[in-house]
Design a protein around this motif. Structure first.
Motif, mmCIF file in Angstrom:
data_model
loop_
_atom_site.group_PDB
_atom_site.id
_atom_site.type_symbol
_atom_site.label_atom_id
_atom_site.label_comp_id
_atom_site.label_asym_id
_atom_site.label_seq_id
_atom_site.Cartn_x
_atom_site.Cartn_y
_atom_site.Cartn_z
ATOM 1 N N GLU A 186 14.407 -5.424 -26.341
ATOM 2 C CA GLU A 186 14.735 -6.188 -27.552
ATOM 3 C C GLU A 186 15.924 -7.116 -27.282
ATOM 4 O O GLU A 186 15.909 -8.290 -27.680
ATOM 5 N N ASP A 187 16.958 -6.593 -26.609
ATOM 6 C CA ASP A 187 18.141 -7.411 -26.292
ATOM 7 C C ASP A 187 17.770 -8.583 -25.386
ATOM 8 O O ASP A 187 18.236 -9.716 -25.577
ATOM 9 N N LEU A 188 16.954 -8.300 -24.374
ATOM 10 C CA LEU A 188 16.557 -9.350 -23.432
ATOM 11 C C LEU A 188 15.759 -10.441 -24.140
ATOM 12 O O LEU A 188 15.984 -11.635 -23.911
ATOM 13 N N ALA A 189 14.834 -10.032 -25.010
ATOM 14 C CA ALA A 189 14.027 -11.012 -25.739
ATOM 15 C C ALA A 189 14.894 -11.848 -26.674
ATOM 16 O O ALA A 189 14.684 -13.071 -26.800
ATOM 17 N N ASN A 190 15.855 -11.224 -27.322
ATOM 18 C CA ASN A 190 16.758 -11.969 -28.215
ATOM 19 C C ASN A 190 17.598 -12.975 -27.435
ATOM 20 O O ASN A 190 17.842 -14.091 -27.909
ATOM 21 N N ASP A 191 18.039 -12.577 -26.246
ATOM 22 C CA ASP A 191 18.821 -13.497 -25.416
ATOM 23 C C ASP A 191 17.978 -14.697 -25.003
ATOM 24 O O ASP A 191 18.444 -15.847 -25.053
ATOM 25 N N LEU A 192 16.729 -14.455 -24.618
ATOM 26 C CA LEU A 192 15.838 -15.550 -24.235
ATOM 27 C C LEU A 192 15.551 -16.461 -25.430
ATOM 28 O O LEU A 192 15.461 -17.688 -25.276
ATOM 29 N N LYS A 193 15.420 -15.867 -26.602
ATOM 30 C CA LYS A 193 15.190 -16.670 -27.804
ATOM 31 C C LYS A 193 16.394 -17.566 -28.087
ATOM 32 O O LYS A 193 16.240 -18.742 -28.452
ATOM 33 N N GLU A 194 17.596 -17.029 -27.902
ATOM 34 C CA GLU A 194 18.809 -17.841 -28.103
ATOM 35 C C GLU A 194 18.866 -18.984 -27.091
ATOM 36 O O GLU A 194 19.243 -20.112 -27.432
ATOM 37 N N GLN A 195 18.503 -18.695 -25.835
ATOM 38 C CA GLN A 195 18.490 -19.754 -24.826
ATOM 39 C C GLN A 195 17.498 -20.853 -25.186
ATOM 40 O O GLN A 195 17.785 -22.043 -25.026
ATOM 41 N N LEU A 196 16.320 -20.448 -25.677
ATOM 42 C CA LEU A 196 15.329 -21.445 -26.085
ATOM 43 C C LEU A 196 15.848 -22.268 -27.253
ATOM 44 O O LEU A 196 15.649 -23.494 -27.303
ATOM 45 N N GLY A 197 16.533 -21.616 -28.198
ATOM 46 C CA GLY A 197 17.112 -22.334 -29.326
ATOM 47 C C GLY A 197 18.103 -23.392 -28.878
ATOM 48 O O GLY A 197 18.106 -24.516 -29.394
ATOM 49 N N LEU A 198 18.929 -23.049 -27.885
ATOM 50 C CA LEU A 198 19.895 -24.017 -27.353
ATOM 51 C C LEU A 198 19.181 -25.169 -26.644
ATOM 52 O O LEU A 198 19.609 -26.323 -26.721
ATOM 53 N N ARG A 199 18.084 -24.840 -25.959
ATOM 54 C CA ARG A 199 17.330 -25.884 -25.255
ATOM 55 C C ARG A 199 16.722 -26.867 -26.249
ATOM 56 O O ARG A 199 16.808 -28.089 -26.060
ATOM 57 N N VAL A 200 16.120 -26.338 -27.307
ATOM 58 C CA VAL A 200 15.500 -27.199 -28.317
ATOM 59 C C VAL A 200 16.562 -28.009 -29.047
ATOM 60 O O VAL A 200 16.388 -29.204 -29.320
ATOM 61 N N GLU A 201 17.678 -27.349 -29.357
ATOM 62 C CA GLU A 201 18.768 -28.024 -30.069
ATOM 63 C C GLU A 201 19.352 -29.161 -29.249
ATOM 64 O O GLU A 201 19.788 -30.182 -29.786
ATOM 65 N N GLY A 202 19.348 -28.999 -27.914
ATOM 66 C CA GLY A 202 19.968 -30.013 -27.054
ATOM 67 C C GLY A 202 19.008 -31.058 -26.527
ATOM 68 O O GLY A 202 19.330 -31.779 -25.582
ATOM 69 N N LEU A 203 17.823 -31.169 -27.133
ATOM 70 C CA LEU A 203 16.843 -32.148 -26.646
ATOM 71 C C LEU A 203 17.320 -33.590 -26.799
ATOM 72 O O LEU A 203 17.058 -34.432 -25.952
ATOM 73 N N GLY A 204 18.029 -33.865 -27.873
ATOM 74 C CA GLY A 204 18.500 -35.236 -28.085
ATOM 75 C C GLY A 204 17.354 -36.216 -28.163
ATOM 76 O O GLY A 204 16.477 -36.117 -29.021
ATOM 77 N N LYS A 205 17.318 -37.172 -27.243
ATOM 78 C CA LYS A 205 16.253 -38.170 -27.215
ATOM 79 C C LYS A 205 15.034 -37.681 -26.440
ATOM 80 O O LYS A 205 14.137 -38.456 -26.146
ATOM 81 N N GLY A 206 15.030 -36.411 -26.117
ATOM 82 C CA GLY A 206 13.867 -35.841 -25.435
ATOM 83 C C GLY A 206 12.712 -35.687 -26.405
ATOM 84 O O GLY A 206 12.711 -36.237 -27.508
ATOM 85 N N SER A 207 11.704 -34.927 -25.993
ATOM 86 C CA SER A 207 10.517 -34.762 -26.817
ATOM 87 C C SER A 207 9.960 -33.364 -26.627
ATOM 88 O O SER A 207 10.268 -32.687 -25.645
#
Length: 583
Positions: free
Chosen positions: A160-181
């Motif tokens: 559960e902890d590992l999955a939550n950490d990966l979800k947070e990393q994905l959230g940061l990736r999506v949040e930092g897309l900027g002009k990406g797609s």
């Protein structure tokens, strides 16, 4: 009456800026502790006042007997006490590090358990194996391995902890897309408990052309799987990451009505899945009954058949049908003998017309399987996949013309059958020609969305052959500059497509780069969903049917991710480390 003088301001110790003096170590057996304290090397008491008066008073009151050490003997005693303090501090430091290492080890094992789709309870098995190995390799270290907690509950929490950490990393990736797609891929299937599971994968491309494919969410749909239900599930998943649905560039899914229906479908942008039926019932009969399957396998060995078994067909892995049908054809004589010995005669296997249909279907499914291999794979660009589809359609036109002329060059199974008996007229019948035409029509319909975007794909795949005047106005000047640049042509020739676009100047080619980012974000197929459904079937099987949706989601997130969980960060954020008996 005498007037009172000015009040004296209270002075704080911190304002006196006192410093530890080296002579105090030899005189009173003390060492500095931080910037404003000292520790007694004899009794390990910490003195909060950095004043010689206080230090001397403590020494005279408690350790006056150490005055007997003089000169060199006193310096030797001081060094001995210093070593003792260092050793004691090392014990506590090592204990803390050991506890941290033990916890990290349990996370590493839990990560592997989830990644390899093993049950939670396998943690205890792994721990027992580790202890037995430690007995042989490093028995003196066994106590450290014994402290690794891998109980069923602990492994569950770790995952559960590992999955939550990966979800947070994905959230940061999506949040930092900027002009990406980004784009998504959708597919739905039912697990062993008849719960409809919708997989939503996201493909992100940053401004620097860093591409990532991750499981955005697994949504369990308990009621009906209508288009509106799937649409709501997608919206919930995007909302969880604070992503607007309108910012999504594309959706890739299969051709199910609930997905792409014109009126009530959840999405209708892309559809690239070809469905096909075959004569798989006999194979299912052999495999789905264990005893009969073992008997058949033995029978093949005794008959010295070319294959030792038959590939098992499942509805989800539809493209296994091509290989299944091919082996069925090659084993048709042995299968007929076995079924007769079981009292289940198969007259079709002695029917020439039926065998011709089977041979034609085998070759047709082989064409489809070969195409699907090209459509599969991680991180493939949609333009490359579209080229494979177009090439397949041209191949269909070629073989249809050859079939009309009686040429079986690209129909090897039909060619084998034609060599055994006179069936060429049936293989080249109008029925087979009509089937080829229907297949072409089906492909044209299934990949119509691809055809609608063909111009955009071509621009992305080869910007040097496009006519600037036919492209959007914001790209026209950029295309002319690009096509006249010998440096750009050399880069296009020497690099892969993504590296080529990554090397283009954002200030010179902003529109072309943005177009490339969007094209690169599109999923070419739902392969990643289908692959994950296979993982889901392993994790939630008849033996593990009580696995909750939340834990299944955690398993799939870990098993499909490209990212590495920050295990050290997870452990560092824990308030305390417990040994296995308390977990």
């Amino acid at each position: 009456m005498e007037e009172p003088g000015p009040s004296r301001k209270k002075r704080f110790v911190s304002e006196e800026k006192r410093k530890f003096q080296e002579k105090w170590s030899n005189a009173y057996f003390v060492l500095p502790q931080g910037s404003d304290k000292v520790i007694c090397l004899i009794c390990k008491q910490v003195n909060a006042m950095l004043k010689e008066y206080n230090i001397k008073r403590h020494y005279d009151t408690n350790h006056k007997m150490y005055d007997k050490f003089m000169g060199k003997e006193r310096r030797t005693k001081l060094e001995q006490l210093q070593r003792g303090l260092t050793a004691q501090q090392s014990v506590f430091t090592n204990l803390a590090k050991s506890g941290e290492a033990v916890t990290q080890a349990s996370y590493v094992v839990a990560h592997e358990i989830a990644r390899r789709s093993k049950p939670f309870s396998d943690g205890e098995f792994v721990r027992d194996c580790i202890l037995k190995v430690a007995d042989i390799v490093c028995p003196e270290q066994k106590s450290k391995f014994r402290d690794i907690s891998l109980s069923n509950d602990t492994v569950t929490r770790r995952i559960e902890d590992l999955a939550n950490d990966l979800k947070e990393q994905l959230g940061l990736r999506v949040e930092g897309l900027g002009k990406g797609s980004f784009s998504i891929a959708l597919d739905e299937s039912t697990d062993i408990s008849d719960t409809a599971q919708l997989l939503i994968f996201i493909r992100t491309v940053t401004e620097d052309f860093e591409i990532g494919e991750e499981l955005l969410s697994m949504e369990s749909i308990k009621d009906r799987t209508r288009g509106i239900d799937i649409c709501d599930a997608v919206c919930r998943s995007l909302d969880a990451y604070n992503v607007e649905l309108t910012s999504m560039f594309g959706v890739t899914t299969d051709g199910a009505p609930a997905m792409v229906g014109r009126k009530a479908g959840a999405v209708s942008l892309l559809s690239d899945k070809v469905a096909n039926n075959g004569g798989e019932k006999t194979v299912n009969f052999i495999k789905s009954r264990g005893l009969n399957h073992r008997q058949f396998k033995t029978f093949l060995v005794q008959s010295e058949a070319e294959f030792g078994d038959v590939i098992y067909f499942t509805a989800v892995r539809w493209l296994s049908r091509g290989a299944t049908l091919k082996r069925f054809f090659n084993l048709r004589k042995e299968i007929a003998e076995l079924m007769q010995s079981k009292g289940q005669d198969l007259p079709q296997l002695s029917d020439t017309e039926w065998l011709c249909d089977l041979a034609f279907l085998v070759d047709l499914n082989t064409f489809l399987s070969d195409l699907n291999v090209k459509l599969q794979g991680h991180g493939k660009l949609i333009s490359t996949l579209f080229e494979s589809v177009k090439a397949f359609q041209r191949k269909l036109q070629l073989v249809q013309g050859q079939l009309r002329e009686g040429d079986l060059t690209h129909f090897p199974t039909c060619k084998v059958l034609a060599g055994e008996c006179d069936v060429l007229h049936h293989l080249c019948s109008d029925k087979n020609h009509n089937l080829m035409e229907k297949l072409q029509e089906e492909f044209h319909h299934r990949f119509s969305d691809f055809s609608d975007h063909e111009k955009s794909f071509n621009l992305f795949q080869d910007p040097f052959t496009c006519a600037p005047e036919e492209e959007p106005a914001e790209m026209q000047f950029e295309l002319i500059d690009l096509q006249e640049s010998s440096e750009a042509r050399a880069a296009y020739r020497d690099k892969n497509l993504i590296e080529f676009y990554k090397g283009l100047s954002p200030s010179t080619y902003p529109a072309l780069r943005q177009h490339a980012i969007r094209m690169a974000s599109l999923f070419g197929s739902t392969y990643i969903c289908e692959k994950t459904f296979s993982t889901m079937a392993i994790n939630k099987s008849q033996l593990r049917s009580r696995l909750t949706d939340a834990h299944l989601h955690a398993f799939l997130r870990i098993a499909t991710t490209e990212m590495e969980p920050d295990i050290k960060g997870i452990v560092a954020n824990r308030r305390q480390h417990h040994k296995s008996h308390s977990k």
